[in-house]
Design an enzyme around this catalytic site. Structure first.
Site, PDB file in Angstrom:
ATOM      1  CB  CYS A   1      -2.945   5.207   2.984  1.00 52.60           C
ATOM      2  SG  CYS A   1      -3.435   5.339   1.117  1.00 52.60           S
TER       3      CYS A   1
ATOM      4  CB  CYS B   1      -0.653   3.976   0.123  1.00 54.01           C
ATOM      5  SG  CYS B   1      -1.381   5.653   0.386  1.00 54.01           S
TER       6      CYS B   1
END
Length: 324
Positions: free
Chosen positions: A78, A81
């Site tokens: 991700c 993230c």
């Protein structure tokens, strides 16, 4: 009628509270230093930690009764993230123990991912007194994240009396050295000793005034806060007829003030869990001003017993369940 010289000895150890207060002052100093330097205090590594399904109960749920736990759901693949994670870690250090950050890899912990109902990552939740609270999803701007964290910290303190502290326990050698060192003399020791003596002798008005004098100069003084909570509790029940109060509470379960008076008597009589349970039930059944009155009195009784008492921890969790 309650005798004038009722004592709270045995319910709360003032000496232990004084020691806890000194530790709290050190924690506040560490927090202030962290804010000045932008670095986490000693022990700050514990402010950020990885959590899996096996450790969730202890590392998140149990810990959330002492400090708000912010959860960062993330994954290695991700990209957002990778932007949000370091920002949250930096803020955990900057807030210096007002919250802790638990990082959960969703690929390795699918059950937790599903239980929280996460729709996409990054996703940030909080757990306070065992109750999950959704905060935001996606890589939000830092200003927005700060606002959310400030609201979380404020709600945890105001609604549940939960305030985190960042300092780890010292190493064994440091603990021994601390035990051997003479206790420092605080600027309010003489005033507090006089206040405690007044409380023990039943001079509740004098004790209340003495504790208030300390708090006017040092609003966070833990021993004075505890002593004042004790003295005010004893003053509230001093003129009550226990039999009449309990009869009124039993016959009028919807009367919040009757339940509050009965809870005060429960606590003075040593029935701590009964007092807490009575007020949690009152919060559950009521709304508006009545609900707030029961919640505030419950927090005041938490002060009398002390935040570290497991009965307070359990009652905080029960309170969270009926509030959310």
């Amino acid at each position: 009628m309650q005798p004038r010289n009722m004592s709270m000895s045995g319910v709360v150890d003032l000496a232990a509270v004084k020691a806890a207060g000194e530790a709290k002052q050190k924690a506040e100093h560490a927090r202030a230093e962290a804010a000045r330097t932008g670095q986490a205090p000693v022990g700050g590594a514990r402010l950020v930690f990885d959590v899996d399904e096996a450790g969730f109960q202890q590392d998140v749920l149990q810990r959330s009764t002492e400090v708000p736990v912010v959860i960062d759901f993330w994954a290695e693949w991700c990209e957002p993230c990778k932007q949000l994670g370091p920002l949250l870690e930096r803020l955990a250090g900057e807030y210096a123990g007002k919250f802790v950050l638990a990082k959960i890899d969703v690929d390795a912990n699918q059950m937790l991912f599903q239980q929280f109902g996460v729709q996409g990552i990054p996703a940030v939740f909080a757990v306070v007194a065992g109750q999950p609270i959704p905060l935001f999803q996606g890589a939000a701007p830092e200003s927005q994240i700060r606002q959310v964290l400030d609201q979380l910290v404020q709600a945890a303190e105001q609604q549940f009396g939960i305030v985190g502290a960042p300092v780890d326990a010292p190493a064994a050698g440091e603990q021994e050295a601390a035990a051997e060192a003479p206790a420092p003399v605080g600027p309010y020791d003489a005033l507090l000793e006089a206040a405690n003596s007044a409380l023990d002798s039943g001079d509740l008005g004098g004790a209340i005034q003495a504790y208030q004098n300390v708090l006017s100069d040092d609003p966070a003084n833990p021993e004075a806060k505890l002593g004042l909570a004790q003295a005010e509790l004893l003053q509230r029940v001093q003129g009550l007829d226990p039999q009449a109060v309990r009869k009124e509470a039993a016959e009028n379960p919807a009367d919040v003030q009757a339940q509050i008076r009965a809870a005060d008597l429960d606590l003075v009589g040593g029935h701590v869990e009964d007092a807490f349970g009575r007020l949690v039930d009152a919060v559950k059944r009521t709304f508006g001003d009545d609900r707030d009155a029961a919640r505030v009195r419950l927090l005041e009784l938490f002060e009398v017993i002390g935040a570290e008492d497991p009965r307070v921890t359990s009652a905080r969790t029960a309170l969270a369940r009926v509030l959310f």
